[in-house]
Scaffold this active site. Structure first.
Site, mmCIF file in Angstrom:
data_model
loop_
_atom_site.group_PDB
_atom_site.id
_atom_site.type_symbol
_atom_site.label_atom_id
_atom_site.label_comp_id
_atom_site.label_asym_id
_atom_site.label_seq_id
_atom_site.Cartn_x
_atom_site.Cartn_y
_atom_site.Cartn_z
ATOM 1 N N LYS A 21 -26.683 7.136 -8.128
ATOM 2 C CA LYS A 21 -27.666 6.910 -7.074
ATOM 3 C C LYS A 21 -28.177 8.198 -6.456
ATOM 4 C CE LYS A 21 -25.960 2.354 -5.646
ATOM 5 N NZ LYS A 21 -24.514 2.443 -6.021
ATOM 6 N N GLU B 212 0.848 -1.197 0.000
ATOM 7 C CA GLU B 212 0.000 0.000 0.000
ATOM 8 C C GLU B 212 0.878 1.239 0.000
ATOM 9 O OE1 GLU B 212 -3.340 0.936 -0.133
ATOM 10 O OE2 GLU B 212 -2.352 2.886 -0.073
ATOM 11 N N HIS C 231 -25.323 -1.848 0.230
ATOM 12 C CA HIS C 231 -26.482 -1.773 -0.658
ATOM 13 C C HIS C 231 -27.131 -3.144 -0.797
ATOM 14 C CE1 HIS C 231 -25.390 2.295 -1.785
ATOM 15 N NE2 HIS C 231 -24.159 1.891 -1.931
ATOM 16 N N ILE D 201 -22.693 2.288 3.197
ATOM 17 C CA ILE D 201 -23.944 1.528 3.127
ATOM 18 C C ILE D 201 -23.696 0.202 2.422
ATOM 19 C CG2 ILE D 201 -26.208 1.484 1.963
ATOM 20 C CD1 ILE D 201 -26.223 4.555 2.634
ATOM 21 N N CYS E 163 -10.435 12.362 23.607
ATOM 22 C CA CYS E 163 -11.366 13.047 22.705
ATOM 23 C C CYS E 163 -12.674 13.209 23.455
ATOM 24 C CB CYS E 163 -11.561 12.234 21.442
ATOM 25 S SG CYS E 163 -12.976 12.765 20.458
ATOM 26 N N CYS F 13 -15.935 18.990 17.722
ATOM 27 C CA CYS F 13 -14.782 19.907 17.712
ATOM 28 C C CYS F 13 -13.745 19.486 16.683
ATOM 29 C CB CYS F 13 -14.196 20.074 19.102
ATOM 30 S SG CYS F 13 -12.916 18.898 19.539
ATOM 31 N N ARG G 23 -14.382 8.106 -6.510
ATOM 32 C CA ARG G 23 -14.831 6.792 -6.966
ATOM 33 C C ARG G 23 -14.109 6.380 -8.245
ATOM 34 N NH1 ARG G 23 -20.822 8.896 -6.604
ATOM 35 N NH2 ARG G 23 -19.617 10.792 -6.404
#
Lengths: 491, 130, 425
Positions: free
Chosen positions: A254, A35, A53, A51, A412, A449, A315
C-alpha cells in the site's frame, strides 16, 4: 506444574486473538487466551497504521476481500460497544503525476468489484480541497469514504477487557513451548506456566503462526516472512492532518501513507523491509530516510523537526496462495491435526478484518467442528469507557477531582494523563503491570517528551499499587527493568 | 594530566578552569615540578592554575548521602573546600557508608575534617522529615 | 466555571526564573502574587543539579544547585506570596485566566492582571534525532537519569554510554562514575564540545571518561534491555562514515541531545513564538506578544547559566507587577532585535524605550558558529553601528550577555523604532 482445562484455548493476544475471545464469550464456553508477552497487543496489532481500511484493495473474491469489507462494517457497532475512538475520516488514494492518475481507474474498478460503497474518482482540485497540504503535483485521487481511523491501542485493550469481563481468562507471560498430539488430535500445550488442555486450540500467533503450526505437525509448507514497517509520529501542535492519504499502491504494497491518528497526531509510514528476526522492531537509518522521502512526495511540508516518535511493527506475510498468485488469509480448521484452528498470514488488513475473522471461526466451529454453541445470556457487550481526563471540559474535570483526588494529579504533562487514569489501568480487567501497558492504555508517555517526565512517576505508582520494588518495574515484561540498584548501594 | 616524561623536562597540557574561556596551557617542568616555560595562557590566572595543577590538583566533590525518615531518600552534599584529586573516588566511596537522619539543612556538616585533610562534607540542600 | 480568585500576578513555574519573578513582583508592589509549581518542591531542575557551578554572577560564589535554589526559596517564603505545589496549570487564556489543579484543592480557575510564564524547558528525545535501533528499556534522557539518581535514589544502569557532550551529559557521566557505574564513552556528533570546557575537564578528563567527537550512535541492540550500541564516525555533513562502526557493550544509553523551551501554555494563550529560539517573542520587559503575559528563563530560550535565568525572572516579575498596576502597555513601539551573521538566537526580540524603568538593559546572543579567536560583536541599525563590543571567542555552548551602555541606550532611545541586527565577526 498444574494443568488447566478449557473448551477453547487461543494462542496469541493480538487483535485477532482477543477479538475471537470476545466473540466466543457470547457462548457458554470456557475460553483462555495464552500470550507469551506481558500484555495483550504487543505485536503488529498496535504497531500499524491504525486504519480501518475500506476493503477496496484486496483481490476480489479473496478471503481478505470478504473479511475486510465485513470487518469494516462490524467495527462501527463494536467501537460504540467497546467505547473506542473511531474517526470517520474516509481515505484518499492520491496519484502523483499522469501515470499514477491512469492507475486510479483500475483501483476504482477493483473497489467496485469488491462492492465498496461510495468510492469515487476525484479530481486534483477535489483532493486539494479536502487536504490542502497535498503536493501540488497531485493529479487526482480515489475517495473511499468508509475507511476510518481507530485507536489501535485502545481497541485491543478494550476488546480484551470486554472478553475478560465476560469470563475469558488471560494467561500473560505464558509461552507455548510444546504440544501434545495424540491420535492426530492436539490435546494440550505445555507452557512455561504449566499445561493447558482444551478441546480446541486457535492459532492466532501472528508472525509466529507458522511456528505454532509446525509445532503441532501441521502445514510444513506454510511460511511467514516478517516484513518490518517503520513509522513516524508528528507533534500534533505543529502539524494536524485530519485525513488519511495513501499513495497509489505498487507491487510492494500500500505504500507510505500520511494519516491522522485518533489522538490528532500525524502518522507517516510504513516501509516494508523483509527481516529474518520476526521480533525485530528496531528502526533503521535507511528505513527512516525512506519514509521521509516517500511521505514528502505526498505532503511536501512534513518537517523532520516535528517528529516526536519513531516505531516499527512487523507484519506477518504468509505464503498461502490459494489461487496460486495472490497471498491470502488462511482461516481453517486443520485438515491434519484435530482440534487446531489456524489463522495464518493475517497481515494488513488484519486489524479491520478481525471481527469478521472471529465470526468466520464461529461459523467454522459450528458447521465444520460440530460445536453446539449455546448462547451466554449473561454476555455483556459493552465495555465501559475509562476516564480520559484530557478529553473533559473544565466542569467535568472539577467534578471528577472532587470525586477522586487521584484525578487531580497530572502524571504525563504532554497528554495530560492523571494519576487516577494510571491507577485505573493497573486495576483494570486486563491489568497493566508494565510501563508500556500503561502507555498503551492511557497514552502517557506518547507525547512530545516521550516519557522523560512521567517515567519516574509511573514507576512509583506501579511500585506502590503492585507492591513491588522500583528495581522490578519493567518496560515490557521480564528482562526489561528500568533501574538496577539504589544510588548509594555498592555495585 | 597528559604528561610525557623525558630525562630533563616534562611537557604537559592543561585546560585552565579559572574562567569559561578554558585556555589550553602548555608547560614544561623540571624534576622538581618547577615550571620551565609556559604558553597558551591569556592571563596570569592561568599560570597560578597550572602551578596548582602540577603540585596539588584539587576538585570539589558533589555527591549525596542516604537519609533516614526524609521526604526523599538522599540529601545532596559537597565539599566546599576542594579535595585532592586522587582522593575523589575514595571520598565518594565513603559516602556510601553514611546515613543521616532527617531533617537535613543546608550547611549541615555531614563529615568533619575527612581523614584529617581539612575537608568537610556539607549538605547543600534541605531534606525535611517525612 | 467561575473565576474564584483574582491575583495581581500569577507566576507559572517555580524554578529559578519563577521564584525570582514572584519575589520581584511582590517587591515591586504587587500585593497578591501566586506561584504555581507542578513539582512537590520549588527550584525546578535545581534540586537534582547537585553539582556546583551556580551563583557566580548573582552571589559571586560557587554553589551547588540545591543551595542556589534554597537561597531564593528562603527569600520567597519570607514574603507574603501564595505558593501552590504539586499543581499543574492546564490552560491559560489571553485574558489571563488560569486553569490549574491539584489533588488537594481540586480544579482551580483564577485570573490575574499579569502572568509570568516560567515553565522552563524539556529535553530533546531519541525520536527528535531519529536514533536507529530497538526500543529496549535503558534509554533515558540525561535529565530524567539525573532525577532518578539524585532525587529518586536509583541507578539506571551499571555500564552507561552518553550521547551528547552538552553540560548535563558530561555532568551525568561524572555523577554515574562517582556512584560506581562505568562510562565507556561520551559521544558527540559535532566536531566540537557542545558543553562548557570546565565540565570537559572536571567531569570527563578527571574521571578518565573518553570523549569521541564526530561520533554518534548508529544502532541500539537488545530486545528487552539495552545490551550494546554501535557507534559510527560522521563526516563534515554529519553523515555516517561506512567502515567506522564499533560495537560498545553497555546496559544504558543516556541522551544529552539538547533542550527545547516548554511552550504548550504559551501556545494556548496565543503567544507568538520565535522559530529560532523556540520561545515566545519577548521585549526588553520580557513581555510576550500578548499584553500582560510575560516570560522568563528557559521558556524564552535555553540559557547556560542559571544566574541569568534568575535575572530574566527579576525583569519579568518587576514588569508584570508594573503592568498589573498600570493595566496597559504600549505594545507597538520599539526596536526589533534580529540575529545577524554567526548569531543563532537574539533575546529580547524587541527593545523598548517607552518606559525604561529598570535603567539597565541586557541582550543575550547565542552564537551559532565556533570561533576560537577574538571576535567583534556589532549592533547595527541600518548602516549605523549603534554599539559594539569585543569577546575573546564565540562558542555555541556559551551565550553572550551584553549590558547596553548608557551611550548606546541613549542613541537607541532616539531611534525608537526600526531594526537592530546583532552580528559576530
Amino acid at each position: 506444574m498444574e494443568t488447566k482445562q478449557y473448551d477453547i484455548a487461543i494462542i496469541g493476544a493480538g487483535i485477532v486473538g482477543v477479538m475471537l475471545a470476545r466473540t466466543l464469550a457470547r457462548y457458554r464456553l470456557s475460553v483462555v487466551v495464552v500470550e507469551k508477552e506481558a500484555d495483550v497487543g504487543m505485536g503488529q496489532s498496535t504497531s500499524n497504521s491504525a486504519i480501518l481500511h475500506s476493503g477496496h484493495d484486496p483481490v476480489p473474491g479473496s478471503v481478505k476481500a470478504r473479511m475486510n469489507k465485513n470487518g469494516n462494517a462490524l467495527w462501527r457497532e463494536l467501537a460504540r460497544d467497546l467505547n473506542v475512538e473511531l474517526l470517520d475520516t474516509g481515505a484518499m488514494i492520491v496519484a502523483i503525476g499522469a501515470e499514477e492518475q491512469r492507475n486510479l481507474r483500475t483501483l476504482y474498478e477493483r473497489a467496485k468489484e469488491n462492492r465498496i460503497e461510495g468510492v469515487e474518482i476525484w479530481s486534483r482540485e477535489q483532493c486539494l480541497e479536502r487536504e490542502p497540504r497535498l503536493s501540488p503535483d497531485c493529479s487526482g485521487g480515489l475517495w473511499t469514504p468508509t475507511a476510518a481511523v481507530i485507536d489501535a491501542f485502545e481497541a485491543v485493550v478494550a476488546t480484551a477487557e470486554n472478553a475478560a469481563m465476560n469470563g475469558v481468562e488471560f494467561l500473560l507471560n505464558t509461552e507455548v513451548r510444546e504440544m501434545i498430539v495424540n491420535d492426530g488430535r492436539l490435546e494440550a500445550v505445555r507452557t512455561n506456566n504449566g499445561e493447558i488442555r482444551a478441546r480446541w486450540f486457535v492459532n492466532s500467533a501472528g508472525v509466529h503462526a507458522d511456528e505454532i503450526m509446525h509445532m503441532a505437525g501441521d502445514r510444513p509448507e506454510f511460511h511467514i516472512s516478517a516484513r518490518r514497517g517503520e513509522y513516524f509520529l508528528f507533534d500534533p501542535a505543529k502539524l494536524n492532518i485530519a485525513n488519511v492519504v495513501f499513495p497509489v499502491p505498487s507491487e510492494a504494497g500500500k505504500g507510505v501513507l500520511v494519516a491522522t491518528t485518533s489522538h490528532g497526531n500525524t502518522l507517516v509510514g510504513p516501509n516494508a523491509l523483509v527481516t529474518d528476526d520476526k521480533d525485530d522492531t528496531s528502526v533503521t537509518r535507511a528505513g527512516m530516510h525512506e519514509i521521509l522521502v516517500s511521505s514528502a512526495r505526498l505532503v511536501p511540508s512534513l518537517s523532520p523537526r516535528d517528529i516526536i516518535a519513531t516505531f516499527a511493527g512487523v507484519r506477518a506475510t504468509g505464503n498461502y496462495r490459494p489461487d496460486g498468485v495472490n497471498r491470502d488469509f488462511l482461516i481453517e480448521i486443520s485438515k491434519t491435526v484435530g482440534g487446531l484452528i489456524n489463522l495464518g498470514g493475517i497481515e494488513s488488513p488484519g486489524f479491520v478484518s478481525s471481527p469478521a475473522i472471529a465470526e468466520e471461526v464461529v461459523r467454522l466451529l459450528a458447521e465444520e467442528g460440530n460445536e453446539k454453541l449455546i448462547g451466554n445470556p449473561g454476555f455483556k457487550p459493552v465495555r465501559p469507557a475509562h476516564v480520559r481526563f484530557a478529553g473533559l471540559d473544565h466542569d467535568e474535570r472539577a467534578a471528577l477531582i472532587r470525586k477522586n483526588p487521584f484525578y487531580g494529579r497530572i502524571v504525563c504533562r504532554c497528554q495530560e494523563v492523571t494519576e487516577g487514569e494510571i491507577v485505573d489501568a493497573i486495576h483494570s480487567p486486563v491489568p497493566a503491570v508494565t510501563y508500556d501497558a500503561i502507555k498503551r492504555r492511557t497514552w502517557a508517555g506518547t507525547g512530545r517528551c516521550q516519557g522523560s517526565f512521567d517515567y519516574p512517576r509511573i514507576m512509583e505508582i506501579l511500585s506502590r499499587e503492585l507492591n513491588i520494588p522500583m528495581t522490578e518495574i519493567t518496560k515490557r515484561g521480564p528482562g526489561s527493568v528500568f533501574l538496577y540498584r539504589k544510588t548509594k548501594d555498592v555495585v | 594530566m597528559n604528561s610525557i616524561g623525558t630525562a630533563q623536562a616534562r611537557k604537559r597540557m592543561d585546560i585552565c578552569l579559572s574562567c569559561p574561556r578554558g585556555c589550553e596551557i602548555h608547560t614544561r617542568t623540571d624534576e622538581n615540578n618547577e615550571i620551565l616555560d609556559i604558553e597558551g595562557n591569556k592571563c596570569k590566572l592561568g599560570a597560578t592554575y597550572v602551578k596548582q595543577e602540577i603540585t596539588d590538583p584539587r576538585r570539589v566533590l558533589p555527591t549525596s548521602v542516604r537519609v533516614r525518615n526524609g521526604v526523599r531518600p538522599l540529601a545532596p552534599v559537597w565539599t566546599p573546600t576542594p579535595v585532592p584529586k586522587h582522593l575523589l573516588l575514595d571520598l565518594a566511596a565513603a559516602t556510601r557508608d553514611i546515613e543521616v537522619d532527617a531533617p537535613v539543612h543546608v550547611g549541615d556538616v555531614i563529615i568533619e575534617n575527612w581523614r584529617g585533610i581539612g575537608v568537610d562534607l556539607v549538605a547543600s540542600g534541605e531534606v525535611p522529615v517525612r | 466555571m467561575e473565576v474564584t480568585k483574582e491575583y495581581d500576578v500569577i507566576v507559572i513555574g517555580g524554578g529559578p526564573a519563577g521564584m525570582a519573578a514572584a519575589i520581584q513582583a511582590f517587591k515591586t508592589g504587587s500585593e497578591k502574587v501566586l506561584l504555581v509549581e507542578r513539582n512537590n518542591t520549588l527550584g525546578g531542575i535545581l534540586p537534582q543539579c547537585i553539582h556546583n557551578g551556580f551563583g557566580a554572577v548573582n552571589f559571586d560564589r560557587d554553589y551547588p544547585g540545591p543551595q542556589y535554589s534554597y537561597l531564593y526559596e528562603k527569600e520567597l517564603r519570607s514574603l507574603n506570596v501564595d505558593i501552590l505545589l504539586d499543581t499543574m496549570v492546564l490552560d491559560l487564556t489571553p485574558e489571563r485566566e488560569v486553569y490549574a489543579m491539584n489533588s488537594v484543592d481540586g480544579y482551580l480557575h483564577y485570573r490575574a492582571k499579569a502572568i509570568v510564564l516560567a515553565m522552563g524547558c524539556r529535553e530533546r528525545t531519541r525520536a527528535q534525532i531519529r536514533l536507529p535501533g530497538t526500543r529496549a528499556a535503558g534509554i533515558f534522557t540525561a535529565g530524567t537519569a539525573q532525577r532518578l539518581v539524585n532525587i529518586e535514589g536509583f541507578m539506571p544502569g551499571n555500564r552507561i554510554v552518553v550521547l551528547g557532550s552538552g553540560d548535563i551529559g558530561m555532568i551525568m557521566a561524572r555523577r554515574l562514575t562517582i556512584e560506581g557505574a562505568e562510562v565507556p564513552a561520551v559521544l558527540e556528533i559535532l566536531p566540537f564540545l557542545t558543553g562548557l570546557r570546565r565540565n570537559y575537564v572536571q567531569c570527563l578528563l578527571d574521571y578518565n571518561i573518553p570523549l569521541h567527537l564526530s561520533t554518534t550512535v548508529n544502532n541500539i541492540y537488545g530486545e528487552n534491555r539495552v545490551e550494546a550500541i554501535e557507534t559510527v564516525k560522521v563526516d563534515d555533513k554529519l553523515q555516517p562514515v561506512e567502515g567506522t562502526e564499533q560495537v560498545v557493550e553497555c546496559d544504558t544509553l543516556i541522551l544529552s541531545v539538547g533542550l527545547l523551551p516548554e511552550n504548550e501554555l504559551s501556545r494556548k494563550a496565543g503567544v507568538e513564538l520565535d522559530s529560532r529560539s523556540n520561545g515566545p517573542v519577548v521585549d526588553s520587559h520580557m513581555m510576550t506578544s500578548v499584553p500582560g503575559i510575560f516570560a522568563a528563563g528557559n521558556v524564552t530560550a535555553i540559557y547556560d547559566l542559571v544566574d541569568y535565568v534568575s535575572k530574566s525572572g527579576e525583569i519579568a516579575g518587576r514588569s508584570a507587577a508594573q503592568f498589573a498596576r498600570a493595566g496597559t502597555h504600549d505594545s507597538q513601539s520599539g526596536i526589533t532585535l534580529k540575529p545577524g551573521t554567526n548569531v543563532g538566537v537574539a533575546i529580547p526580540q524587541k527593545l523598548r524605550f517607552d518606559d525604561d524603568r529598570s535603567g539597565e538593559m541586557f541582550i543575550m546572543l547565542r552564537p551559532n558558529a565556533l570561533l576560537e579567536r577574538a571576535v567583534k560583536v556589532e549592533l547595527k541599525h541600518g548602516d549605523e553601528v549603534v554599539g559594539s563590543f569585543r569577546e575573546q571567542y564565540a562558542r555555541p555552548a556559551e551565550m553572550m550577555i551584553y549590558r547596553l551602555k548608557e551611550r548606546e541606550l541613549a542613541r537607541l532611545r532616539e531611534l525608537k523604532t526600526g531594526e537592530l541586527t546583532a552580528a559576530i565577526s
